[in-house]
Design a protein around this motif. Sequence first.
Motif, PDB file in Angstrom:
ATOM      1  N   ALA A   6       0.857  -1.191   0.000  1.00  0.00           N
ATOM      2  CA  ALA A   6       0.000   0.000   0.000  1.00  0.00           C
ATOM      3  C   ALA A   6       0.890   1.237   0.000  1.00  0.00           C
ATOM      4  CB  ALA A   6      -0.918  -0.008   1.215  1.00  0.00           C
ATOM      5  N   HIS A   7       0.715   2.106  -1.006  1.00  0.00           N
ATOM      6  CA  HIS A   7       1.511   3.324  -1.152  1.00  0.00           C
ATOM      7  C   HIS A   7       0.652   4.539  -0.817  1.00  0.00           C
ATOM      8  CE1 HIS A   7       5.056   1.682  -3.420  1.00  0.00           C
ATOM      9  NE2 HIS A   7       4.202   0.698  -3.575  1.00  0.00           N
ATOM     10  N   VAL A  14       4.743   3.495   3.005  1.00  0.00           N
ATOM     11  CA  VAL A  14       4.414   2.219   2.380  1.00  0.00           C
ATOM     12  C   VAL A  14       4.326   1.147   3.458  1.00  0.00           C
ATOM     13  CG1 VAL A  14       5.393   2.722   0.112  1.00  0.00           C
ATOM     14  CG2 VAL A  14       6.860   1.785   1.888  1.00  0.00           C
ATOM     15  N   VAL A  15       3.429   0.176   3.262  1.00  0.00           N
ATOM     16  CA  VAL A  15       3.276  -0.950   4.167  1.00  0.00           C
ATOM     17  C   VAL A  15       2.831  -2.141   3.333  1.00  0.00           C
ATOM     18  CG1 VAL A  15       0.913  -0.248   4.735  1.00  0.00           C
ATOM     19  CG2 VAL A  15       2.145  -1.787   6.264  1.00  0.00           C
ATOM     20  N   VAL A  48      -5.273   3.439   8.504  1.00  0.00           N
ATOM     21  CA  VAL A  48      -5.041   3.768   9.913  1.00  0.00           C
ATOM     22  C   VAL A  48      -3.542   3.940  10.174  1.00  0.00           C
ATOM     23  CG1 VAL A  48      -5.248   2.920  12.276  1.00  0.00           C
ATOM     24  CG2 VAL A  48      -7.151   2.644  10.690  1.00  0.00           C
ATOM     25  N   ARG A  49      -2.732   3.043   9.617  1.00  0.00           N
ATOM     26  CA  ARG A  49      -1.278   3.149   9.805  1.00  0.00           C
ATOM     27  C   ARG A  49      -0.722   4.404   9.146  1.00  0.00           C
ATOM     28  NH1 ARG A  49       2.084  -2.427   9.696  1.00  0.00           N
ATOM     29  NH2 ARG A  49       0.598  -3.834  10.677  1.00  0.00           N
ATOM     30  N   ALA A  50      -1.195   4.716   7.948  1.00  0.00           N
ATOM     31  CA  ALA A  50      -0.672   5.877   7.228  1.00  0.00           C
ATOM     32  C   ALA A  50      -0.997   7.174   7.955  1.00  0.00           C
ATOM     33  CB  ALA A  50      -1.235   5.894   5.806  1.00  0.00           C
ATOM     34  N   LEU A  51      -2.246   7.330   8.385  1.00  0.00           N
ATOM     35  CA  LEU A  51      -2.626   8.563   9.080  1.00  0.00           C
ATOM     36  C   LEU A  51      -1.900   8.681  10.414  1.00  0.00           C
ATOM     37  CD1 LEU A  51      -6.451   8.614   8.300  1.00  0.00           C
ATOM     38  CD2 LEU A  51      -4.626   9.892   7.171  1.00  0.00           C
ATOM     39  N   THR A  52      -1.663   7.555  11.075  1.00  0.00           N
ATOM     40  CA  THR A  52      -0.863   7.589  12.314  1.00  0.00           C
ATOM     41  C   THR A  52       0.572   8.003  12.016  1.00  0.00           C
ATOM     42  OG1 THR A  52      -2.255   5.815  13.229  1.00  0.00           O
ATOM     43  CG2 THR A  52      -0.138   6.221  14.297  1.00  0.00           C
ATOM     44  N   PHE A  53       1.119   7.508  10.910  1.00  0.00           N
ATOM     45  CA  PHE A  53       2.487   7.869  10.513  1.00  0.00           C
ATOM     46  C   PHE A  53       2.593   9.362  10.217  1.00  0.00           C
ATOM     47  CE2 PHE A  53       5.541   8.549   7.024  1.00  0.00           C
ATOM     48  CZ  PHE A  53       6.709   8.107   7.635  1.00  0.00           C
ATOM     49  N   PHE A  54       1.612   9.921   9.507  1.00  0.00           N
ATOM     50  CA  PHE A  54       1.648  11.345   9.179  1.00  0.00           C
ATOM     51  C   PHE A  54       1.266  12.219  10.365  1.00  0.00           C
ATOM     52  CE2 PHE A  54       0.654   9.680   4.754  1.00  0.00           C
ATOM     53  CZ  PHE A  54       1.953   9.821   4.322  1.00  0.00           C
TER      54      PHE A  54
END
Length: 500
Positions: free
Chosen positions: A151-152, A163-164, A179-185
Amino acid sequence: METSMKIRGWILGDGRSIHSVARETGISRTTIKKYLRDPEQPRYRRRQPRVGSKLNAQFEARLRELFEHDLSLRRRDRRTAKKLYEELVAQGYTGSYSPVQRFVSELKKSSGTDGTDAFIPLYFAPGDALQFDWSEEYVLLGGVQHKVHVAHFRLCHSRKPFVVAYMNEKQEMVLDAFVRALTFFGGVPRRVIIDNPKTMVTYVSRSKDRIFHPRFLALMNHYVIEPVACTPASGWEKGQVENQVQFLRGELFTPRLAFNDLAALNAWLLLRCEELAERRHTDQQHRTIAEVFEDEKIELRPLGRPFDGYVEKTLRVRSTCLVQYDSNRYSVPCEHAGHHVSLRAYADRLVMIANDEIIAEHKRRFTRNISYFEPWHYVPLLDRKPGALRDGAPFVGWELPKSMEQIKDHYMREKGGDREFVDLLLLALEHGIDVVEMACDLAVEQRTLRLPAIINLVNQLLEPTIAPLAETHAYPQLTLRPEADCKRYETLCAAGRVAA
């Protein structure tokens, strides 16, 4: 050309001397004489031949060989010019990257694989948009080749990537990735630009109206993000993440990566995302992506609590106490056999719920046609079928505490020992495995392996401990020793009859 025309006009037209013109313009008299001899602008002429590039015929042949080999591969597996340069350096090339890049560019043009096209550049304000896309890559996990789905994500203003990797692109993976992307940002943009996969868009009409999947829409509503689906076959509408897919395929996934498991791969990808943010920003060359992101982060909305990213299904429990999901079977407690339970599928685990209570939880598996048992789910059945302890599939390879394994081996050598060990397991269900394990440890230490002795030890561990009284000498002392007097008892009985 203008300078040459002025100088020729001053000298040839006005009759001025070369010395005066040289003093006024600062141009040497030798150059002025060149202007007078030749009306064209003087040019630099190389007196010595240019020193040859270190990209000699040997390395050019090697580059051509590597390039032709990559043409036989799928586009996603082809190496970039940078990767080809690193390959040459490993083989002894000591020159710079520029000649290699020019040579590879010529090879692409000659082979018709340069893929040049024209697009309209887009602009995104800080905190405005996030782009999302999937890619398929091949990696080695535990020594076995797997196709993983990556996932990009890319914030459009700052260009910060995330990416994950997952084993498939099911909807629970989409929810978990967001959920992971928004937590990362660390914040929420106003829009997200996506493709039209069935996990997010269920219907696209001729007028390009979209019907989004209810579960994906719940995710968008939770974070208050506007989903924007691209026009089919118009990847340029999310060109940043499309380019990121191609760039990271060559930067991260070529050559093929090798990790112990998917968690180790994702931990490495997370570190690389932070490293890639140290590159120069495309539009602001004097700043890095990380620096621009710090400014954009201010424009992102607060994150809030994370979305519970699961996909829920109602399934019937088989008579074997198993429910099937995604080509595998998972056990639940035996009292739910024949009933319906709710299964919540997360990206990394499966949770079974009945009567609003969690009855079982399993790690998510990505194999096919395999049953995964939790032996404790079947222990109550052993009360009626103790013989299944020897050959029951849930109990094959069951790892019990060391002392319980020793007691089990002792019981199973005797006739009827399986019934005694089943009673011990039922005791563990009632009082907890920790208490029974401690009792078994004491039994092995005291060499009293019989079941009644172990039950006695369990009861001793469960009895409340009475703390000794402190400072007993400070308590009141009896001054008159009590004497036995049966007449006092008869007097009390008589008084009781009178009161009744």
